[in-house]
Design a protein around this motif. Structure first.
Motif, PDB file in Angstrom:
ATOM      1  N   HIS A 276       5.130  -5.725   6.303  1.00 20.85           N
ATOM      2  CA  HIS A 276       4.438  -4.954   5.263  1.00 20.85           C
ATOM      3  C   HIS A 276       5.187  -3.645   5.083  1.00 20.85           C
ATOM      4  N   ASP A 277       5.413  -3.278   3.835  1.00 21.44           N
ATOM      5  CA  ASP A 277       6.173  -2.075   3.493  1.00 21.44           C
ATOM      6  C   ASP A 277       5.271  -1.135   2.700  1.00 21.44           C
ATOM      7  N   ASP A 278       5.018   0.062   3.253  1.00 19.44           N
ATOM      8  CA  ASP A 278       4.200   1.068   2.572  1.00 19.44           C
ATOM      9  C   ASP A 278       4.994   1.885   1.559  1.00 19.44           C
ATOM     10  N   ASP A 279       6.230   1.462   1.280  1.00 16.05           N
ATOM     11  CA  ASP A 279       7.073   2.106   0.278  1.00 16.05           C
ATOM     12  C   ASP A 279       7.174   3.613   0.537  1.00 16.05           C
ATOM     13  N   LEU A 280       7.542   3.955   1.778  1.00 17.37           N
ATOM     14  CA  LEU A 280       7.626   5.362   2.161  1.00 17.37           C
ATOM     15  C   LEU A 280       8.722   6.070   1.379  1.00 17.37           C
ATOM     16  N   SER A 281       8.442   7.291   0.972  1.00 16.21           N
ATOM     17  CA  SER A 281       9.364   8.013   0.099  1.00 16.21           C
ATOM     18  C   SER A 281      10.681   8.339   0.792  1.00 16.21           C
ATOM     19  N   TYR A 282      10.677   8.443   2.117  1.00  6.94           N
ATOM     20  CA  TYR A 282      11.873   8.850   2.863  1.00  6.94           C
ATOM     21  C   TYR A 282      12.457   7.729   3.714  1.00  6.94           C
ATOM     22  N   LEU A 283      11.845   6.545   3.663  1.00  3.69           N
ATOM     23  CA  LEU A 283      12.316   5.428   4.487  1.00  3.69           C
ATOM     24  C   LEU A 283      12.198   4.155   3.655  1.00  3.69           C
ATOM     25  N   LYS A 284      13.164   4.000   2.751  1.00  2.00           N
ATOM     26  CA  LYS A 284      13.106   2.909   1.797  1.00  2.00           C
ATOM     27  C   LYS A 284      13.617   1.599   2.392  1.00  2.00           C
ATOM     28  N   ASN A 285      13.091   0.516   1.866  1.00  2.00           N
ATOM     29  CA  ASN A 285      13.457  -0.834   2.300  1.00  2.00           C
ATOM     30  C   ASN A 285      14.719  -1.270   1.555  1.00  2.00           C
ATOM     31  N   GLY A 286      15.859  -0.678   1.922  1.00  2.91           N
ATOM     32  CA  GLY A 286      17.121  -0.999   1.260  1.00  2.91           C
ATOM     33  C   GLY A 286      17.226  -0.346  -0.097  1.00  2.91           C
ATOM     34  N   HIS A 287      18.254  -0.733  -0.845  1.00  4.44           N
ATOM     35  CA  HIS A 287      18.502  -0.140  -2.160  1.00  4.44           C
ATOM     36  C   HIS A 287      18.412  -1.224  -3.232  1.00  4.44           C
ATOM     37  N   ASP A 288      19.545  -1.763  -3.663  1.00 11.01           N
ATOM     38  CA  ASP A 288      19.512  -2.793  -4.699  1.00 11.01           C
ATOM     39  C   ASP A 288      18.822  -4.066  -4.210  1.00 11.01           C
ATOM     40  N   ILE A 289      19.148  -4.479  -2.990  1.00 11.02           N
ATOM     41  CA  ILE A 289      18.517  -5.655  -2.384  1.00 11.02           C
ATOM     42  C   ILE A 289      17.725  -5.190  -1.164  1.00 11.02           C
ATOM     43  N   PRO A 290      16.425  -5.510  -1.082  1.00 14.83           N
ATOM     44  CA  PRO A 290      15.630  -5.063   0.070  1.00 14.83           C
ATOM     45  C   PRO A 290      16.190  -5.584   1.398  1.00 14.83           C
ATOM     46  N   THR A 331       8.119  -9.051  -2.112  1.00 11.37           N
ATOM     47  CA  THR A 331       9.515  -8.885  -2.526  1.00 11.37           C
ATOM     48  C   THR A 331      10.428  -9.611  -1.548  1.00 11.37           C
ATOM     49  N   LEU A 332      11.379 -10.345  -2.083  1.00  7.07           N
ATOM     50  CA  LEU A 332      12.320 -11.085  -1.243  1.00  7.07           C
ATOM     51  C   LEU A 332      13.503 -10.208  -0.867  1.00  7.07           C
ATOM     52  N   GLY A 333      13.848 -10.219   0.419  1.00 10.30           N
ATOM     53  CA  GLY A 333      14.977  -9.443   0.905  1.00 10.30           C
ATOM     54  C   GLY A 333      15.919 -10.299   1.735  1.00 10.30           C
ATOM     55  N   ARG A 334      16.776  -9.610   2.501  1.00 12.49           N
ATOM     56  CA  ARG A 334      17.795 -10.307   3.289  1.00 12.49           C
ATOM     57  C   ARG A 334      17.294 -10.816   4.632  1.00 12.49           C
ATOM     58  N   SER A 335      16.026 -10.600   4.932  1.00  8.24           N
ATOM     59  CA  SER A 335      15.537 -10.898   6.281  1.00  8.24           C
ATOM     60  C   SER A 335      14.947 -12.292   6.440  1.00  8.24           C
ATOM     61  N   THR A 336      14.934 -13.098   5.376  1.00  6.48           N
ATOM     62  CA  THR A 336      14.320 -14.427   5.496  1.00  6.48           C
ATOM     63  C   THR A 336      15.277 -15.523   5.054  1.00  6.48           C
ATOM     64  N   GLY A 337      15.133 -16.665   5.676  1.00  5.45           N
ATOM     65  CA  GLY A 337      15.921 -17.843   5.330  1.00  5.45           C
ATOM     66  C   GLY A 337      15.283 -19.073   5.933  1.00  5.45           C
TER      67      GLY A 337
END
Length: 343
Positions: A276-290, A331-337
């Motif tokens: 779960h990502d609280d979309d913190l303003s100073y600790l983002k879940n990656g940039h272009d790709i989460p 949101t899909l990111g690089r952590s799943t496969g």
């Protein structure tokens, strides 16, 4: 510039200008906008003490923070919530009163605030199952909004929450669709409502797919990076390690990622992670790709909305509960496969 001068410039009474700036419902939207624009143009800032005397209000909102038991919200996520709430307070000319108290003194803290008239309302954080604070605040007649809600007792008070059950059911379904069956749950402290709902969503998804429930894969801990690391390290070193992790906090997930790397594995191919990502303003879940596949909802937006609900209730005197349930964004990111062990 003082209130009298601003009122003379606008050709309005001081009472009308004051009410327009304080959000009273009897002031027309046209007049309110006119006053707000003039206040910005002439850099007018209301005197909080004068406002208090004129309105009979404290012009402050209270947040009571117990010292030991509610670690789940005394963390960086709480800071982002407060930043969002602070935006709404500043716009309305309100201050914020934070009171840090021993757990045993929490009830008295609410009663003292009400008796002294030091705040006009309260935002309640980290609701627990059968939380007594709602009954206390109703008893003393203090306007309040709960960030979250109480399972089994969701009526008769204002709250804003995310749909934690559906959120974690969807996240578990995603991992099951990728072929994962040994999915570890790294959850928050489950006496707290949000964590109990997340476990319920995880279990519901497993039951619907007839996946056996394995208690050895479920953990309830403070959501810290170190706990995420320690629990996942131990699981990955076991004889039958999970192929996926479902994690209740982005901060905790960073610890899981560290454990995966230390084990010589690659996140996203050898082991999958959804957080779960609280979309913190100073600790983002990656940039272009989460970096992480995540269920996402901004805690800063939640803080702002909770404050706006409470301020609106105070301004209007409307005691009708306002309740908002937000869905999270998956949101899909690089952590799943796909499960690498699937035949």
């Amino acid at each position: 510039m003082n209130l009298k001068t601003l009122s003379e410039l606008l050709g309005l009474s001081q009472t009308t200008v004051s009410r327009a700036l304080n959000g009273y419902p009897e002031v027309s939207e046209k007049t309110r906008l006119k006053v707000q624009q003039a206040a910005r143009k002439y850099n007018y800032s209301p005197n909080t003490r004068a406002q208090s005397l004129a309105t009979g209000r404290a012009m402050a909102i209270g947040h009571v923070i117990p010292m030991s038991s509610n670690h789940e919200m005394v963390n960086p996520i709480f800071g982002d919530f407060i930043a969002g709430a602070g935006e709404a307070y500043a716009k309305a000319g309100y201050d914020m009163l934070l009171s840090v108290v021993p757990d045993s003194d929490e009830e008295q803290a609410y009663r003292r605030m009400a008796a002294r008239g030091s705040v006009d309302g309260i935002i309640v954080h980290g609701p627990r199952k059968d939380d007594p604070r709602v009954a206390i605040l109703k008893e003393i007649g203090m306007p309040f909004v709960v960030h979250g809600r109480m399972m089994g007792s969701e009526t008769g008070y204002s709250w804003l929450d995310i749909n934690n059950t559906r959120s974690f059911q969807r996240a578990t379904d995603l991992l099951l669709d990728l072929g994962h069956k040994r999915i570890a749950l790294l959850n928050g402290i489950e006496t707290m409502d949000f964590a109990a709902r997340r476990r319920a969503g995880y279990l519901e998804a497993l039951r619907k797919r007839d996946i056996p429930i394995d208690p050895s894969l479920m953990f309830s801990e403070e959501m810290t990076e170190q706990n995420g690391y320690a629990v996942s390290k131990a699981l990955l070193a076991g004889p039958n390690p999970p192929t996926a992790f479902l994690v209740s906090s982005y901060i905790m997930a960073i610890g899981v990622r560290r454990a995966i790397g230390r084990a010589g594995l690659t996140m996203g191919s050898d082991v999958s992670v959804v957080t779960h990502d609280d979309d913190l303003s100073y600790l983002k879940n990656g940039h272009d790709i989460p970096s992480f596949t995540a269920t996402r909802s901004s805690v800063r937006d939640a803080g702002k909305t909770c404050a706006e609900i409470l301020l609106g209730s105070i301004a209007s005197g409307n005691e009708q509960p306002v309740q908002e349930l937000w869905e999270t964004e998956l949101t899909l990111g690089r952590s799943t496969g796909p499960n690498p062990n699937k035949p």
